[in-house]
Design a protein around this motif. Structure first.
Motif, short mmCIF file in Angstrom:
data_model
loop_
_atom_site.label_atom_id
_atom_site.label_comp_id
_atom_site.label_asym_id
_atom_site.label_seq_id
_atom_site.Cartn_x
_atom_site.Cartn_y
_atom_site.Cartn_z
N SER A 201 0.85 -1.18 0.00
CA SER A 201 0.00 0.00 0.00
C SER A 201 0.89 1.23 0.00
CB SER A 201 -0.91 0.03 1.23
OG SER A 201 -0.14 0.18 2.41
N LEU A 202 0.28 2.38 -0.26
CA LEU A 202 1.00 3.65 -0.21
C LEU A 202 -0.02 4.76 -0.13
CD1 LEU A 202 0.91 4.99 -3.39
CD2 LEU A 202 2.15 2.85 -3.69
N PHE A 203 0.47 5.95 0.20
CA PHE A 203 -0.36 7.14 0.21
C PHE A 203 0.16 8.09 -0.85
CE2 PHE A 203 -0.71 6.22 4.94
CZ PHE A 203 -1.96 5.66 4.85
N VAL A 204 -0.77 8.78 -1.51
CA VAL A 204 -0.43 9.77 -2.52
C VAL A 204 -1.21 11.05 -2.21
CG1 VAL A 204 -0.58 10.32 -4.99
CG2 VAL A 204 -0.04 8.02 -4.29
N MET A 205 -0.56 12.17 -2.40
CA MET A 205 -1.27 13.45 -2.27
C MET A 205 -2.36 13.49 -3.35
SD MET A 205 0.14 14.91 0.29
CE MET A 205 -0.57 16.54 0.16
N PRO A 206 -3.56 13.96 -3.00
CA PRO A 206 -4.66 13.96 -3.97
C PRO A 206 -4.36 14.66 -5.29
CG PRO A 206 -5.49 14.43 -1.78
CD PRO A 206 -3.98 14.42 -1.69
N LYS A 207 -3.52 15.70 -5.27
CA LYS A 207 -3.22 16.46 -6.49
C LYS A 207 -2.07 15.87 -7.30
CE LYS A 207 -4.79 20.87 -4.69
NZ LYS A 207 -4.42 22.26 -4.39
N ASN A 208 -1.46 14.80 -6.83
CA ASN A 208 -0.30 14.23 -7.51
C ASN A 208 -0.75 13.26 -8.61
OD1 ASN A 208 2.16 13.23 -8.30
ND2 ASN A 208 2.93 12.95 -6.22
N ARG A 209 -1.24 13.81 -9.70
CA ARG A 209 -1.78 13.01 -10.81
C ARG A 209 -0.74 12.11 -11.47
NH1 ARG A 209 -4.68 17.81 -11.11
NH2 ARG A 209 -6.90 17.51 -10.74
N PRO A 210 0.50 12.58 -11.68
CA PRO A 210 1.49 11.68 -12.29
C PRO A 210 1.73 10.42 -11.44
CG PRO A 210 2.25 13.94 -12.43
CD PRO A 210 1.04 13.95 -11.55
N ALA A 211 1.78 10.57 -10.13
CA ALA A 211 1.98 9.40 -9.26
C ALA A 211 0.79 8.46 -9.35
CB ALA A 211 2.20 9.84 -7.82
N LYS A 212 -0.41 9.01 -9.32
CA LYS A 212 -1.60 8.16 -9.43
C LYS A 212 -1.59 7.37 -10.74
CE LYS A 212 -4.88 11.00 -6.83
NZ LYS A 212 -6.13 11.76 -6.98
N LYS A 213 -1.22 8.03 -11.81
CA LYS A 213 -1.17 7.37 -13.12
C LYS A 213 -0.13 6.25 -13.13
CE LYS A 213 -0.90 8.46 -18.01
NZ LYS A 213 -0.77 9.50 -19.03
N LEU A 214 1.02 6.50 -12.52
CA LEU A 214 2.07 5.48 -12.44
C LEU A 214 1.56 4.26 -11.69
CD1 LEU A 214 5.01 4.38 -12.55
CD2 LEU A 214 5.40 5.66 -10.42
N TYR A 215 0.95 4.47 -10.52
CA TYR A 215 0.49 3.34 -9.72
C TYR A 215 -0.63 2.58 -10.40
CZ TYR A 215 3.50 5.35 -6.21
OH TYR A 215 4.58 5.84 -5.54
N GLU A 216 -1.49 3.30 -11.12
CA GLU A 216 -2.55 2.65 -11.88
C GLU A 216 -1.94 1.73 -12.94
OE1 GLU A 216 -5.58 4.32 -15.11
OE2 GLU A 216 -6.02 5.07 -13.09
N LYS A 217 -0.90 2.20 -13.59
CA LYS A 217 -0.21 1.40 -14.61
C LYS A 217 0.36 0.11 -14.00
CE LYS A 217 3.67 1.70 -17.83
NZ LYS A 217 4.76 2.55 -18.32
N LEU A 218 0.73 0.18 -12.71
CA LEU A 218 1.30 -0.98 -12.02
C LEU A 218 0.24 -1.80 -11.28
CD1 LEU A 218 4.50 0.75 -10.61
CD2 LEU A 218 4.38 -0.93 -12.47
#
Length: 163
Positions: A125-142
């Motif tokens: 698991s991990l936490f991401v800042m709500p506005k960090n769209r590039p990180a969200k996209k990366l994790y979705e890809k994984l």
């Protein structure tokens, strides 16, 4: 990305040489308060290495892996293992801005996940800042998925888990 161009290494905050090198990297990476805020909003600006250690790295359950190019650290990721549950929390992913968009974050996550699985980790698991769209996209890809909101130290995060 050619695998032989990069090396992956577990580093330790218990080794003075590792700390000296990390501190130099972080001071370079975290010159901008916005960047530091995305990595860890609890960190005050300007960056303070001792504060960084006190927030996350005073536990033997933490493992940190770096990616290097020509012996220079260009990426960083840590994980905290809960051995009793087999759960692992990833945190503080950062790739040097000059080395982004090369698949390095993905490689670093996969390497650290494999390292964790060798110790019996069952979930990540991990936490991401709500506005960090590039990180969200990366994790979705994984194949990570959003699992709701979380709050820590009065900061709101999106909780993401491996599916």
């Amino acid at each position: 990305m050619s695998e032989h161009e990069y090396s992956f290494q577990i580093i330790s905050y218990g080794r003075n040489e590792d700390c000296r090198i990390l501190e130099a990297c972080f001071k370079s990476w975290f010159k901008d308060p916005k960047t530091l805020n995305f990595v860890d909003p609890r960190m005050p600006f300007p960056f303070q290495f001792k504060k960084w250690i006190s927030l996350s790295y005073d536990s033997p359950d933490v493992t940190t892996m770096v990616i290097k190019e020509k012996d220079w650290i260009i990426g960083y990721l840590s994980m905290r293992l809960n051995a009793s549950t087999g759960d692992c929390h990833l945190f503080h992913l950062f790739i040097d801005p000059d080395h982004r968009r090369k698949g390095l974050a993905e490689k670093l996550i996969q390497r650290l996940e494999n390292h964790g699985k060798n110790f019996g980790v069952k979930s990540f698991s991990l936490f991401v800042m709500p506005k960090n769209r590039p990180a969200k996209k990366l994790y979705e890809k994984l194949n990570y998925i959003e699992a709701g909101q979380a709050e820590r130290d009065s900061f709101k995060y999106v909780k993401i888990i491996a599916s």
